[in-house]
Design a protein around this motif. Structure first.
Motif: not given
Length: 233
Positions: A152-178
């Motif tokens: 019943g814990q979050p699937l990602v908890a205590d597991r290695r996870v990669a995803a779109f980074t905050n800095s990539e989102e900033e570079a895409a200019g969509l930090t305020e839109q998502v």
């Protein structure tokens, strides 16, 4: 790989940036590159979406003919593949028992409808409990935020996870839109978040959980998914 292996790709049905009319959807290469990696390895691939029916494709992920990545060009000329995104299966109409793995491509559309879908969260939680391989790339991990493990814990908890980074989102200019920043949310859920240089290939595998950082990571995520499926046989 035996053709008895079936891989389910679940795509966004969100065609706009929330209430903003700017178009979005699936990032085509994050669909096409893994799709053919799986097909060429001998797997069967089915395509589903949150709402079913025609899949919205982010127009920014398409160029004029001959200028797209090879997998995109191949997909566009593949009548069978194109039919799958014209009439995708609604996730409520399928059983995860039929599949060896689930793959969530990205594209900004995923940030709106994947996290809100209780059906997706339930499907992924059930798939994990059944020992299926769960995978996602770029913004696709947005679909993992409400999935649970067998405790019943979050699937990602205590597991290695990669995803779109905050800095990539900033570079895409969509930090305020998502609706939220994916890296931040993944960290808040207790994941061992990992990343490489912005917009460079980076993917991680933690047992049967495989995730990648951005569009450039699609091929590597697919390779790790196939590796995990083979080991599970």
């Amino acid at each position: 790989m035996s053709t008895t292996n079936k891989i389910l790709m679940i795509l966004t049905s969100q065609a706009t940036m929330g209430d903003d009319p700017r178009p979005t959807g699936v990032w085509f290469e994050e669909l096409s590159t893994p799709y053919y990696a799986f097909i060429d390895a001998g797997a069967q691939v089915e395509i589903a979406s949150i709402a079913g029916g025609k899949i919205p494709i982010d127009p920014h992920s398409l160029e004029s003919e001959g200028k797209n990545p090879p997998s995109v060009e191949r997909f566009l000329k593949d009548a069978s593949a194109m039919q799958k995104i014209e009439s995708s299966i609604k996730i409520s109409d399928l059983s995860i028992a039929d599949y060896s793995a689930v793959f969530l491509p990205g594209g900004h559309g995923t940030m709106w409808d994947l996290p809100k879908s209780t059906e997706l969260a339930s499907l992924l939680s059930t798939a994990w409990a059944a020992g299926k391989v769960i995978s996602a790339v770029c913004h696709g991990p947005a679909g993992l935020v409400n999935a649970k493990d067998v405790n019943g814990q979050p699937l990602v908890a205590d597991r290695r996870v990669a995803a779109f980074t905050n800095s990539e989102e900033e570079a895409a200019g969509l930090t305020e839109q998502v609706p939220f920043l994916l890296e931040t949310r993944i960290r808040e859920l207790g994941a061992n978040y990992e990343s490489g240089p912005d917009f460079q290939t980076f993917a991680v595998r933690d047992g049967k959980l495989v995730t990648g950082q951005n569009p450039a990571s699609s091929e590597e995520v697919a390779r790790l998914v196939l590796e995990a499926v083979r080991e599970a046989q």
